[in-house]
Design an enzyme around this catalytic site. Structure first.
Site, short mmCIF file in Angstrom:
data_model
loop_
_atom_site.label_atom_id
_atom_site.label_comp_id
_atom_site.label_asym_id
_atom_site.label_seq_id
_atom_site.Cartn_x
_atom_site.Cartn_y
_atom_site.Cartn_z
N HIS A 191 0.88 -1.36 0.21
CA HIS A 191 0.02 0.02 -0.15
C HIS A 191 0.79 1.43 0.00
O HIS A 191 0.44 2.13 -0.33
CB HIS A 191 -0.96 -0.02 0.98
CG HIS A 191 -2.18 -1.02 0.57
ND1 HIS A 191 -2.21 -2.18 1.13
CD2 HIS A 191 -3.28 -0.71 0.01
CE1 HIS A 191 -3.25 -2.82 0.48
NE2 HIS A 191 -3.93 -1.88 -0.16
N GLU A 433 -10.49 -11.13 -6.59
CA GLU A 433 -9.49 -11.15 -6.13
C GLU A 433 -9.00 -12.40 -5.50
O GLU A 433 -7.55 -12.63 -5.07
CB GLU A 433 -9.02 -9.81 -5.38
CG GLU A 433 -10.02 -9.47 -4.38
CD GLU A 433 -9.85 -8.19 -3.39
OE1 GLU A 433 -8.79 -7.75 -3.52
OE2 GLU A 433 -10.85 -7.95 -3.00
N ASP A 457 -4.24 -8.60 -5.33
CA ASP A 457 -4.34 -9.92 -4.40
C ASP A 457 -4.51 -11.13 -5.45
O ASP A 457 -4.04 -12.06 -5.01
CB ASP A 457 -5.83 -9.69 -3.46
CG ASP A 457 -5.46 -8.78 -2.44
OD1 ASP A 457 -4.33 -9.04 -1.72
OD2 ASP A 457 -6.10 -7.90 -2.27
N CYS A 504 -9.05 -3.05 -11.35
CA CYS A 504 -8.51 -1.96 -10.34
C CYS A 504 -7.44 -2.46 -9.72
O CYS A 504 -6.90 -1.58 -8.95
CB CYS A 504 -9.60 -1.43 -9.52
SG CYS A 504 -10.10 -3.09 -8.29
C1 PEP Z 1 -6.31 -5.52 -5.75
O1 PEP Z 1 -6.23 -6.55 -4.67
O2 PEP Z 1 -6.11 -5.82 -6.56
C2 PEP Z 1 -6.92 -4.28 -5.02
C3 PEP Z 1 -7.23 -3.30 -6.04
O3 PEP Z 1 -7.26 -4.20 -3.77
P1 PEP Z 1 -6.19 -3.71 -2.67
O4 PEP Z 1 -4.99 -3.47 -3.42
O5 PEP Z 1 -6.81 -2.50 -1.99
O6 PEP Z 1 -6.19 -4.78 -1.68
MG MG Z 2 -7.49 -6.24 -2.65
#
Ligand code: PEP
Ligand code: MG
Length: 575
Positions: A191, A433, A457, A504
C-alpha cells in the site's frame, strides 16, 4: 556511474533531495541504581519539557499542513505530557526505588499502557494507551538524546528513507516537501507504493538495505522509472538526472494533451480509463489526469484517517463529495477493506500468522453487521448525488456476495420506508481477487452487475507469493499465462451474461499488460490517476484485433512470463 542500490520502481518520476530517515529510534537503556535522585528528577523534567515543546511544534505543523483532524491526536499527547498523576508516579518511583529516570518512566508508563490496553471493549481507553506509548517513547528518546522522526514537521524538500511506510505514515506526508520515498521492504502493490502513485511522488520500494546506507542530510537520487537509487552522487550524475527529470516532464506535457479525450484504440474500439482513489482529496489529481470515472474508491482510508469509527454522516459527506466531484461520471465505491496491512487503532484485530489470508475486508463486514450497515446506509443516501456503483472486496463464495447484497437490500428498504431518497440505478458488483471467485466467474456473472479484477491480491493468491515480501516479488507475475487465463475466464464470463468487466489492480495501468488486457476484451481499466494519460496514449496506438491475437498467443503458446514479455515487446517496441 553504477547506482548505489536498486529496488522495485513503484511510482514514476525522478527526484533529487536530502535524505530524511524515518526509522525507529534505538531506545535501549540500562536500569541503574542512583544515589542522586534529584538529578534524575530534573533530567526527567527537562526531557518532559523538551518533549512537550516538540509535540506542540508537530501539532502546529500538522494543523497547517494536514488539517484539524490530523492535529487532534497531538492535543491528546500534550495532555499526557502534562498529566500530573502520571508524572508524579514516575518521580515517586525514582525517589522510592532509587533508579534512573529511564527505568522509572518505562515501568510506570508500561503499567498504565497494559492497564488501558487490556480494556478490550473500551476503545477510548485503548486509544489513551496508544497516546501514552507515543509520549513515553518521545520522553525516553529525549532522556537518551536520540531523535524521534516526525514526518508532520518536515518543512524543507526531502526524500524519505524508511524500512517501510504504513498507510498512515504515508497519509501524513506533505507533498509540498516530501519529494519521493524509498524503503527497504515492500513490492509494487504494497500500500505504500499505491499511496505514492496517488500522491504522484516517485517511489522505490524493496531495496533491502537503503536504511543502513543512507543518513540524514545525504543527497539522494530516486529514479522511480528504473528503481535506481544513488546516495551522495557526483555532480556529473546529478546533472545527468536533472536532465532526465526534465525529459520526463516534457513527456508528461505531451501526454497531457490527451486529457480531455476519450479512450479509443487505433481501430476505434472504445474502453474506459478510470482512476483509483483513497480519499476525496485525490479527486484533484483524478480530474487533472483526465480519468473517465473512478473504478476504485478504497473507503478503508476513511476509517484509517479517523480515531474512531466514522459516523454515517461523516461517510455520507465523503461519498457525496466524490460523487458530486465526478459530475455524473461513474464512481465504484468499495466497501471497507481493513485487515492485511491496513489496521485500525480502534478495532483491535488478533495477531495473525497470515493476515492477508485472514480476517479481512468483507469477512469483517459480515461479522460486524452494524458497522457494515452504517457504511451501506451512507452509500445509499449518497447515491442520489451521482452515478454510484457499490463493490464488495475479497469475495470468495457466492454466499459472501449474497450475504452482503441482502444487507444492502435491507438497508435500502428501510431508507425507502423512511422516505429518504435512494437512487434506483445502483450497480452492485464484486472484486475478483480470490482465485476461487475467478474460477467460478461464470456463476458469479449471473448474479452480479459487474466484476473488477483485483490483481494485486489475485496474483499473490494465485502465485502464493506475499505482496509485501520483496524476496518473493519475482513471483508477482501479472503476465504469467496462468494469470492471463484466469483474467480471460472472468472477462468472457461477464460478457456472456451481458455484464462488464473492469480491473482495478495495479496491472490495469502496467504498460506491458495493457496490450494484453485490450486483447482480452477488458471494458474498464482503473489505475493510479498518474498512469491514465500514458495508458490512453498507448491504447491509441494499438489495434484491438491484433491485440486479441497477441493475447491468444500469450495464453496458448507461451509457457513462461519471459516469453509473454518478449511477445509483447515485439509488438510495442516500435510504436
Ligand atoms: C487488489 O487487490 O488488486 C486491489 C485493488 O485491492 P487492494 O490493493 O486494496 O487490496
Ligand atoms: Mg485487494
Amino acid at each position: 556511474m553504477k547506482p548505489t542500490l536498486k529496488g522495485i520502481a513503484a511510482s514514476d518520476g525522478i527526484a533529487i533531495a536530502k535524505v530524511y530517515t524515518l526509522t525507529e529510534p534505538d531506545l535501549r537503556f540500562e536500569k541503574r541504581a542512583v544515589n542522586d535522585t534529584s538529578l534524575e528528577v530534573s533530567r526527567l523534567d527537562d526531557a518532559i519539557a523538551a518533549s512537550a515543546k516538540e509535540i506542540e511544534l508537530i501539532r502546529q505543523t500538522a494543523l497547517t499542513n494536514l488539517g484539524e483532524e490530523e492535529a487532534k491526536v497531538f492535543d491528546a499527547h500534550l495532555m499526557v505530557a502534562n498529566d500530573p498523576e502520571l508524572i508524579g508516579q514516575v518521580k515517586e518511583t525514582i525517589e522510592s526505588q532509587k533508579v534512573n529516570a529511564e527505568s522509572a518512566l518505562k515501568d510506570v508508563t508500561d503499567m498504565f499502557i497494559n492497564l488501558f490496553a487490556s480494556m478490550e471493549d473500551n476503545p477510548y481507553m485503548q486509544e489513551r494507551a496508544a497516546d501514552i506509548r507515543d509520549v513515553a517513547e518521545r520522553v525516553l528518546a529525549n532522556l537518551l538524546g536520540v531523535k524521534v522522526p516526525s514526518p508532520a514537521t518536515i518543512d524543507q524538500e526531502v526524500i524519505i528513507v524508511a524500512k517501510d511506510l504504513t498507510p498512515s505514515d504515508t497519509a501524513q506526508l506533505n507533498r509540498k516537501y516530501v519529494k519521493a520515498f524509498v524503503t527497504d521492504i515492500g513490492g509494487r502493490t504494497s500500500h505504500s507504493a499505491i499511496m505514492a502513485r496517488s500522491l504522484e511522488i516517485p517511489a522505490i520500494v524493496g531495496t533491502k538495505d537503503v536504511t543502513s546506507l543512507a543518513k540524514d542530510g545525504d543527497i539522494i537520487i530516486i529514479d522511480g522509472l528504473s528503481g535506481d537509487v544513488f546516495i551522495n552522487p557526483s555532480q556529473e550524475v546529478i546533472g545527468e538526472y536533472e536532465a532526465k527529470a526534465q525529459a520526463f516532464a516534457a513527456q508528461q506535457a505531451e501526454w497531457n494533451k490527451l486529457k480531455d479525450a476519450e479512450t479509443f484504440s487505433k481501430d476505434g474500439k472504445q474502453v474506459e480509463l478510470a482512476a483509483n482513489i483513497g480519499t476525496p482529496k485525490d479527486l484533484e489529481s483524478v480530474i487533472n489526469n483526465g480519468a473517465e470515472g473512478i473504478g476504485l474508491y478504497r473507503t478503508e482510508f476513511l476509517y484509517m484517517d479517523s480515531h474512531e469509527f466514522p459516523t454515517e454522516e461523516d461517510q455520507f459527506e465523503a461519498y457525496k463529495a466524490v460523487l458530486e466531484g465526478m459530475d455524473g461520471k461513474a464512481v465504484v465505491v468499495r466497501t471497507m477493506d481493513i485487515g492485511g496491512d491496513k489496521e485500525l487503532p480502534y478495532l483491535p484485530l488478533p495477531h495473525e500468522m497470515n493476515p492477508f489470508l485472514g480476517y479481512r475486508a468483507i469477512r469483517i463486514s459480515l461479522s460486524e453487521p452494524e458497522m457494515f450497515r452504517t457504511q451501506l446506509r451512507a452509500l445509499l443516501r449518497a447515491s442520489v448525488y451521482g452515478k454510484l456503483r457499490i463493490m464488495f472486496p475479497m469475495i470468495a463464495t457466492l454466499n459472501d456476495f449474497r450475504g452482503a447484497k441482502a444487507l444492502l437490500e435491507e438497508e435500502k428498504a428501510k431508507l425507502i420506508a423512511e422516505e429518504i431518497p435512494v437512487s434506483d440505478d445502483i450497480e452492485v458488483g464484486i472484486m475478483i481477487e480470490i482465485p476461487a471467485a475467478a474460477v467460478l466467474a461464470h456463476q458469479f456473472a449471473k448474479e452480479v452487475d459487474f466484476f473488477s479484477i483485483g490483481t494485486n491480491d489475485l496474483i499473490q493468491y494465485t502465485m502464493a507469493a506475499d505482496r509485501m515480501n520483496e524476496r518473493v516479488s519475482y513471483l508477482y507475475q501479472p503476465y504469467n499465462p496462468s494469470i492471463l487465463t484466469l483474467i480471460k475466464h472472468v472477462i468472457d464470463s461477464a460478457h456472456k451474461e451481458g455484464k462488464w468487466a473492469g480491473m482495478c489492480g495495479e496491472m490495469a495501468g502496467d504498460q506491458m499488460a495493457v496490450p494484453l488486457l485490450l486483447g482480452l476484451g477488458l471494458d474498464e481499466f482503473s489505475m493510479s490517476a498518474s498512469s491514465v494519460l500514458k495508458t490512453r496514449s498507448l491504447i491509441s496506438k494499438l489495434d484491438s484485433k491484433e491485440m486479441e491475437k497477441l493475447a491468444d498467443k500469450a495464453i496458448n503458446e507461451c509457457t513462461t512470463v519471459e516469453e509473454v514479455m518478449a511477445l509483447v515487446t515485439q509488438v510495442t517496441e516500435n510504436l
